[in-house]
Design a protein around this motif. Structure first.
Motif, PDB file in Angstrom:
ATOM      1  N   SER A   7       0.902  -1.048  -0.074  1.00  0.00           N
ATOM      2  CA  SER A   7       0.003   0.049   0.028  1.00  0.00           C
ATOM      3  C   SER A   7       0.920   1.155   0.120  1.00  0.00           C
ATOM      4  CB  SER A   7      -1.004  -0.064   1.170  1.00  0.00           C
ATOM      5  OG  SER A   7      -0.011  -0.121   2.328  1.00  0.00           O
ATOM      6  N   ALA A   8       0.413   2.260  -0.923  1.00  0.00           N
ATOM      7  CA  ALA A   8       1.344   3.686  -0.681  1.00  0.00           C
ATOM      8  C   ALA A   8       1.141   4.223   0.341  1.00  0.00           C
ATOM      9  CB  ALA A   8       0.787   4.185  -2.063  1.00  0.00           C
ATOM     10  N   PRO A   9       2.081   4.729   0.907  1.00  0.00           N
ATOM     11  CA  PRO A   9       2.145   5.427   2.286  1.00  0.00           C
ATOM     12  C   PRO A   9       1.577   6.893   1.814  1.00  0.00           C
ATOM     13  CG  PRO A   9       4.472   5.217   1.409  1.00  0.00           C
ATOM     14  CD  PRO A   9       3.821   4.494   0.491  1.00  0.00           C
ATOM     15  N   ALA A  10       0.871   7.500   2.884  1.00  0.00           N
ATOM     16  CA  ALA A  10       0.492   8.780   2.741  1.00  0.00           C
ATOM     17  C   ALA A  10       1.500   9.599   2.859  1.00  0.00           C
ATOM     18  CB  ALA A  10      -0.785   9.171   3.834  1.00  0.00           C
ATOM     19  N   VAL A  11       1.646  10.650   1.707  1.00  0.00           N
ATOM     20  CA  VAL A  11       2.903  11.367   1.804  1.00  0.00           C
ATOM     21  C   VAL A  11       2.214  12.866   2.110  1.00  0.00           C
ATOM     22  CG1 VAL A  11       4.766  12.874   0.400  1.00  0.00           C
ATOM     23  CG2 VAL A  11       3.894  10.311  -0.086  1.00  0.00           C
ATOM     24  N   GLN A  23      12.605   8.752   0.199  1.00  0.00           N
ATOM     25  CA  GLN A  23      11.606   7.526   0.834  1.00  0.00           C
ATOM     26  C   GLN A  23      11.177   6.977  -0.452  1.00  0.00           C
ATOM     27  OE1 GLN A  23       9.382   9.926   3.669  1.00  0.00           O
ATOM     28  NE2 GLN A  23      10.740   9.598   5.361  1.00  0.00           N
ATOM     29  N   VAL A  24      10.459   7.735  -1.368  1.00  0.00           N
ATOM     30  CA  VAL A  24       9.888   7.321  -2.445  1.00  0.00           C
ATOM     31  C   VAL A  24      10.725   6.218  -3.089  1.00  0.00           C
ATOM     32  CG1 VAL A  24       9.122   7.618  -4.813  1.00  0.00           C
ATOM     33  CG2 VAL A  24       8.664   9.239  -2.907  1.00  0.00           C
ATOM     34  N   ALA A  25      12.310   6.516  -3.250  1.00  0.00           N
ATOM     35  CA  ALA A  25      13.195   5.687  -3.842  1.00  0.00           C
ATOM     36  C   ALA A  25      13.250   4.311  -3.408  1.00  0.00           C
ATOM     37  CB  ALA A  25      14.477   6.345  -4.052  1.00  0.00           C
ATOM     38  N   ASN A  26      13.377   4.464  -1.702  1.00  0.00           N
ATOM     39  CA  ASN A  26      13.302   3.178  -0.866  1.00  0.00           C
ATOM     40  C   ASN A  26      12.003   2.523  -1.122  1.00  0.00           C
ATOM     41  OD1 ASN A  26      15.802   3.961   0.032  1.00  0.00           O
ATOM     42  ND2 ASN A  26      14.717   5.184   1.875  1.00  0.00           N
ATOM     43  N   GLN A  27      10.908   2.930  -1.220  1.00  0.00           N
ATOM     44  CA  GLN A  27       9.661   2.097  -1.724  1.00  0.00           C
ATOM     45  C   GLN A  27       9.761   1.394  -2.728  1.00  0.00           C
ATOM     46  OE1 GLN A  27       7.507   1.227   0.568  1.00  0.00           O
ATOM     47  NE2 GLN A  27       5.896   0.568  -0.601  1.00  0.00           N
ATOM     48  N   VAL A  28      10.255   1.987  -3.856  1.00  0.00           N
ATOM     49  CA  VAL A  28      10.286   1.628  -5.214  1.00  0.00           C
ATOM     50  C   VAL A  28      11.142   0.377  -5.162  1.00  0.00           C
ATOM     51  CG1 VAL A  28      10.868   1.786  -7.693  1.00  0.00           C
ATOM     52  CG2 VAL A  28       9.692   3.732  -6.264  1.00  0.00           C
ATOM     53  N   GLU A  29      12.252   0.597  -4.345  1.00  0.00           N
ATOM     54  CA  GLU A  29      13.453  -0.651  -4.414  1.00  0.00           C
ATOM     55  C   GLU A  29      12.786  -1.886  -3.659  1.00  0.00           C
ATOM     56  OE1 GLU A  29      16.277  -0.900  -6.018  1.00  0.00           O
ATOM     57  OE2 GLU A  29      16.545  -2.797  -4.879  1.00  0.00           O
ATOM     58  N   GLN A  47       1.452   0.494  -9.586  1.00  0.00           N
ATOM     59  CA  GLN A  47       1.615   1.057  -8.163  1.00  0.00           C
ATOM     60  C   GLN A  47       3.023   2.100  -8.207  1.00  0.00           C
ATOM     61  OE1 GLN A  47       2.346  -1.926  -5.212  1.00  0.00           O
ATOM     62  NE2 GLN A  47       1.569  -0.800  -3.728  1.00  0.00           N
ATOM     63  N   GLU A  48       3.800   1.499  -8.955  1.00  0.00           N
ATOM     64  CA  GLU A  48       5.066   2.567  -9.060  1.00  0.00           C
ATOM     65  C   GLU A  48       4.825   3.842  -9.686  1.00  0.00           C
ATOM     66  OE1 GLU A  48       8.058   0.262 -10.935  1.00  0.00           O
ATOM     67  OE2 GLU A  48       8.405  -1.117  -9.107  1.00  0.00           O
ATOM     68  N   ARG A  49       4.117   3.587 -10.808  1.00  0.00           N
ATOM     69  CA  ARG A  49       3.806   4.878 -11.553  1.00  0.00           C
ATOM     70  C   ARG A  49       2.854   5.978 -10.555  1.00  0.00           C
ATOM     71  NH1 ARG A  49      -0.554   6.888 -13.571  1.00  0.00           N
ATOM     72  NH2 ARG A  49      -1.786   5.071 -13.243  1.00  0.00           N
ATOM     73  N   LYS A  50       1.988   5.170 -10.018  1.00  0.00           N
ATOM     74  CA  LYS A  50       1.080   6.149  -9.207  1.00  0.00           C
ATOM     75  C   LYS A  50       1.767   6.735  -7.922  1.00  0.00           C
ATOM     76  CE  LYS A  50      -3.447   6.040  -6.665  1.00  0.00           C
ATOM     77  NZ  LYS A  50      -2.974   6.801  -5.581  1.00  0.00           N
ATOM     78  N   ALA A  56       4.020  11.599  -5.345  1.00  0.00           N
ATOM     79  CA  ALA A  56       5.150  12.357  -5.003  1.00  0.00           C
ATOM     80  C   ALA A  56       5.312  13.654  -5.633  1.00  0.00           C
ATOM     81  CB  ALA A  56       6.026  11.819  -4.799  1.00  0.00           C
ATOM     82  N   ALA A  57       5.385  13.519  -6.977  1.00  0.00           N
ATOM     83  CA  ALA A  57       5.738  14.908  -7.701  1.00  0.00           C
ATOM     84  C   ALA A  57       4.406  15.997  -7.552  1.00  0.00           C
ATOM     85  CB  ALA A  57       5.554  14.269  -9.414  1.00  0.00           C
ATOM     86  N   GLN A  58       3.238  15.332  -7.393  1.00  0.00           N
ATOM     87  CA  GLN A  58       2.289  16.325  -7.304  1.00  0.00           C
ATOM     88  C   GLN A  58       2.267  16.891  -6.082  1.00  0.00           C
ATOM     89  OE1 GLN A  58      -1.797  14.654  -7.501  1.00  0.00           O
ATOM     90  NE2 GLN A  58      -2.788  16.634  -7.061  1.00  0.00           N
ATOM     91  N   LYS A  59       2.592  16.201  -5.003  1.00  0.00           N
ATOM     92  CA  LYS A  59       2.688  16.807  -3.672  1.00  0.00           C
ATOM     93  C   LYS A  59       4.091  17.938  -3.502  1.00  0.00           C
ATOM     94  CE  LYS A  59       0.533  13.295  -1.036  1.00  0.00           C
ATOM     95  NZ  LYS A  59      -0.728  14.107  -0.600  1.00  0.00           N
TER      96      LYS A  59
END
Length: 345
Positions: free
Chosen positions: A42-46, A55-61, A146-149, A154-157
Motif C-alpha cells: 500500500s502506498a504510504p500517505a505523503v 523515501q519514494v526511492a526506498n519504497q520502489v526498491e 503502483q510504482e507509477r502512481k 510524490a511529484a504532485q505533492k
C-alpha cells in the motif's frame, strides 16, 4: 496356444498393475502449485509539509526486491517439478525394463501407453506454465501501475509544496518592502518637521538678534546665553531623532535577518534526508555565503553525527541559499550559525 494364453493373462495383469503405478506416480507430481501472490504494498500517505524523494526511492526498491523474490521462488518451484519429473521418468524406465523381461509381446502396447501418458503430462505442464506466465504478467502490471502512481503522487505533492513556499516568500518580500516604505516616509516627514521647526527657530533668532542690537550690552549677554542654550536643545533634538531612526532601521534589519534565517532553514530541511534515529536530535552548523547565496563553505560545530552528515549533504545539494538583496542585511548573514533539527511528517 493354450500355454501362450495361460502366460498372457498373468502378464497382462502384471503389466496393468505396473502401468497403474506409473500413472499414480505421474499424477502425484504437483502440477497445480501456484506461485505465491505478490504482496500488495500500500502506498504510504505523503503529507504536504515536507517532501523526501529518498523515501519514494526506498519504497520502489522494496517493491522491486519483492518481485525478484517471487521470481526466485518460481525458479525453485520449476526445479522441483523437473526433479520430480526426472524421478518419475527413472521409475518408468525401471518399470519398462521389468515389463520387457516379463513379456516381449506387450512391449509395443507399453510404449504406446507411455507416449499417451507423456503427452497428457506435457499438455498439463504446458497449461500450468501458461497459467503461471499470465499470473506473473498480471503481477508485473500491477507493480508497475503502483510504482507509477507513487511517482505521480510524490511529484504532485512536491509541486503543491513548492507553490506554497514561493507564495510565502513573495508575501514576506512584499511585507518587507511595505514596511521599508512606511519607515522611509515617516523618517522623511519627521525630518521635514524638524527642518521647519529649525527654520522657524532661526527666523525667531534673527528677529531676537535685531531687537538685541537696540538693547543695552548687559541685555546682549543674557541673549547670547539664551542663544547657546537654544542651539544645544536643537542639537539634542537632532541627535535624538537620529538615534530613533537608527533604532528603527536596526529593528527592520533584525527582522530581515530572522526572515532569511528561517528561509535558509526551510531550504536545508527540504533537502534533508532523515530517519527515525535522528528524531529529537540537532546539529549546529556554520555557513559562509556569497552575496548571491552561493555556499562558500559549511562546517559543523557540534551535535548528533548522523544529523550533521545529513545537514552538510542537504546544504551541498541546495548549492545556493536565500540571501537578502540589502547589502547591510547580507553583511549580518554572510557568516551564519544555524541549529538544524530534523522534522518528521
Amino acid at each position: 496356444m493354450a500355454d501362450n494364453s495361460n502366460v498372457a493373462l498373468p502378464l497382462s495383469i502384471s503389466a496393468g498393475i505396473h502401468i497403474g503405478v506409473i500413472i499414480i506416480l505421474a499424477i502425484g507430481i504437483d502440477f497445480t502449485h501456484k506461485p505465491e501472490p505478490v504482496q500488495q504494498v500500500s502506498a504510504p500517505a505523503v503529507k504536504a509539509v515536507m517532501v523526501d524523494q529518498q523515501q519514494v526511492a526506498n519504497q520502489v526498491e522494496k517493491l522491486k526486491q519483492e518481485k525478484r523474490d517471487t521470481e526466485r521462488r518460481e525458479r525453485e518451484r520449476q526445479a522441483e517439478l523437473e526433479r520430480k519429473a526426472q524421478e518419475a521418468k527413472q521409475a518408468r524406465e525401471r518399470e519398462q525394463a521389468q515389463l520387457k523381461q516379463l513379456a516381449e509381446e506387450r512391449k509395443q502396447q507399453e510404449i504406446e501407453t507411455q507416449k499417451a501418458n507423456e503427452a497428457a503430462k506435457a499438455a498439463q505442464l504446458k497449461q500450468q506454465q501458461e497459467k503461471e506466465k499470465a499470473q506473473k504478467a498480471e503481477a508485473d502490471r500491477k507493480l508497475k501501475e503502483q510504482e507509477r502512481k507513487l511517482a505521480e503522487d510524490a511529484a504532485q505533492k512536491a509541486a503543491e509544496k513548492r507553490k506554497v513556499e514561493e507564495a510565502a516568500v513573495a508575501k514576506a518580500e512584499a511585507d518587507r518592502k511595505q514596511k521599508e516604505a512606511e519607515a522611509k516616509a515617516k523618517a522623511e516627514a519627521d525630518a521635514k518637521a524638524k527642518a521647519d521647526k529649525a527654520k522657524a527657530d532661526a527666523e525667531a533668532k534673527a528677529k531676537a538678534e535685531a531687537k538685541a542690537k537696540a538693547d543695552a550690552k548687559a541685555k546682549a549677554d543674557a541673549e547670547a546665553k539664551a542663544l547657546a542654550q537654544q542651539e544645544q536643545e536643537m542639537a539634542d533634538a537632532l541627535a535624538a531623532e537620529q538615534a530613533a531612526l537608527s533604532q528603527t532601521m536596526n529593528k527592520q534589519m533584525q527582522t530581515e535577518v530572522g526572515k532569511y534565517t528561517a528561509m535558509i532553514k526551510s531550504t536545508i530541511q527540504r533537502n534533508l534526508v532523515v530517519d527515525e534515529s535522528m528524531r529529537g536530535k540537532t546539529c549546529t552548523v556554520s555557513v559562509r555565503l556569497a552575496n548571491d547565496g552561493f555556499v562558500i563553505s559549511s562546517q559543523t560545530q557540534g551535535g548528533d553525527p548522523n544529523v550533521c552528515r545529513a545537514t552538510k549533504a542537504a546544504i551541498l545539494k541546495a548549492g545556493k541559499l536565500p540571501v537578502s538583496p540589502d547589502p547591510a542585511v547580507y553583511n549580518l548573514m554572510k557568516e551564519i550559525n544555524l541549529i538544524v533539527e530534523p522534522t518528521f511528517n
